[in-house]
Write an enzyme that holds these catalytic residues in place. Structure first.
Site, PDB file in Angstrom:
ATOM      1  CB  CYS A 152     -52.723  -2.330 -11.353  1.00  0.00           C
ATOM      2  SG  CYS A 152     -53.844  -1.814 -10.023  1.00  0.00           S
ATOM      3  CG  HIS A 190     -60.257  -7.998 -17.201  1.00  0.00           C
ATOM      4  ND1 HIS A 190     -60.722  -7.614 -15.961  1.00  0.00           N
ATOM      5  CD2 HIS A 190     -59.032  -7.431 -17.333  1.00  0.00           C
ATOM      6  CE1 HIS A 190     -59.812  -6.844 -15.374  1.00  0.00           C
ATOM      7  NE2 HIS A 190     -58.783  -6.717 -16.184  1.00  0.00           N
TER       8      HIS A 190
END
Length: 277
Positions: A78, A159
């Site tokens: 993150c 992603h």
């Protein structure tokens, strides 16, 4: 047992940070993380961050950061939380994450983070089967066409990045969960839609795996900048603008990604562990 916490945010992506480096915490579970993250009956956040002593001192890490999404799932990386933790720690540090070792350095009202090198191999994303990750031959139908041919990149977490004419017009609330949970992505995936705003500048929206639409996603900004650079759409320094504000991402092939941007504390408090266990 009363547990101290610090509420923090990076560009509106908010966290409940529990620091167990000096005093051990009870074992975090998905159920506890989910209860703490609840915005009506808990403290409320996108992610719960748990800091612990290094799990592997030989790695060179100063301490360990664990990341739990609001749905209780534990994830690898993150970026926004990394900047918040840098600010909380108050000094340069090497931080162990499930996605690899990162280096953080606090600065004026924020931090710079070396996020590691991006990975592009289909097995590293991971995908369910082999394909070209630079322009994936897949698409998801929409009311006015399709969202298709994304680039896939792993920034410690997976992603896909779609470059579109107008990122703000994409119905990401509908498409995001569909793509996130597609069988093509055995560990699910973060979904990014980006539009060019000018030289080396993009507007970005992200559907985060396990958290949904957030004000900002640090690893999503990294993934989008890397994808733009690889496609020749940008130079090695990219400004990524999200709902919560801008991040600066720097990257060249064979190098680590550097992410720079703001973070801030919101408030501190304590809670009774048994109320959430």
């Amino acid at each position: 047992m009363r547990i101290p916490f610090t509420k923090m945010h990076g560009l509106g992506n908010d966290f409940v940070v529990l620091d167990g480096r000096e005093s051990p915490l009870p074992a975090m579970t998905g159920a506890v993380a989910r209860a703490l993250a609840d915005r009506r009956e808990g403290i409320g956040c996108d992610q719960v961050i748990v800091l612990e002593p290094s799990a592997n001192p030989a790695s060179g890490g100063d301490f360990r950061m664990r990341i739990f999404n609001s749905d209780g799932s534990e994830v690898e990386a993150c970026g926004n939380a990394s900047r918040a933790v840098a600010l909380l720690h108050g000094a340069p540090a090497r931080v162990e994450t499930a996605g690899g070792l990162i280096a953080v350095e606090p600065g004026d009202k924020g931090a710079s983070v070396l996020m590691g090198e991006p990975r592009f191999d289909w097995e590293a994303i991971p995908l369910a089967y082999a394909m070209d990750t630079s322009a994936m031959p897949v698409g998801w139908p929409t009311e006015d066409g399709a969202l298709e041919n994304p680039m896939a990149v792993n920034i410690g977490n997976p992603h896909v990045v779609f470059f579109v004419e107008d990122a703000l017009a994409v119905d990401l609330a509908e498409l995001g969960p569909r793509i996130e949970n597609d069988p093509l992505f055995p560990e699910r995936v973060n979904v990014n839609v980006a539009s060019a705003m000018g030289p080396d500048e993009f507007v970005l929206r992200v559907w985060e795996r396990g958290a949904g639409l957030t004000h900002a996603c640090g690893t999503g900004a990294c993934a989008t900048a890397v994808a733009a650079i690889r496609k020749g759409l940008a130079g090695p320094r990219v400004r990524v603008l999200q709902r919560g504000g801008p991040l600066t991402i720097e990257w060249a092939a064979g190098q680590q990604i550097r992410m720079t941007g703001p973070a801030a504390p919101v408030f501190s408090g304590t809670f009774e562990w048994d109320d959430f266990a």
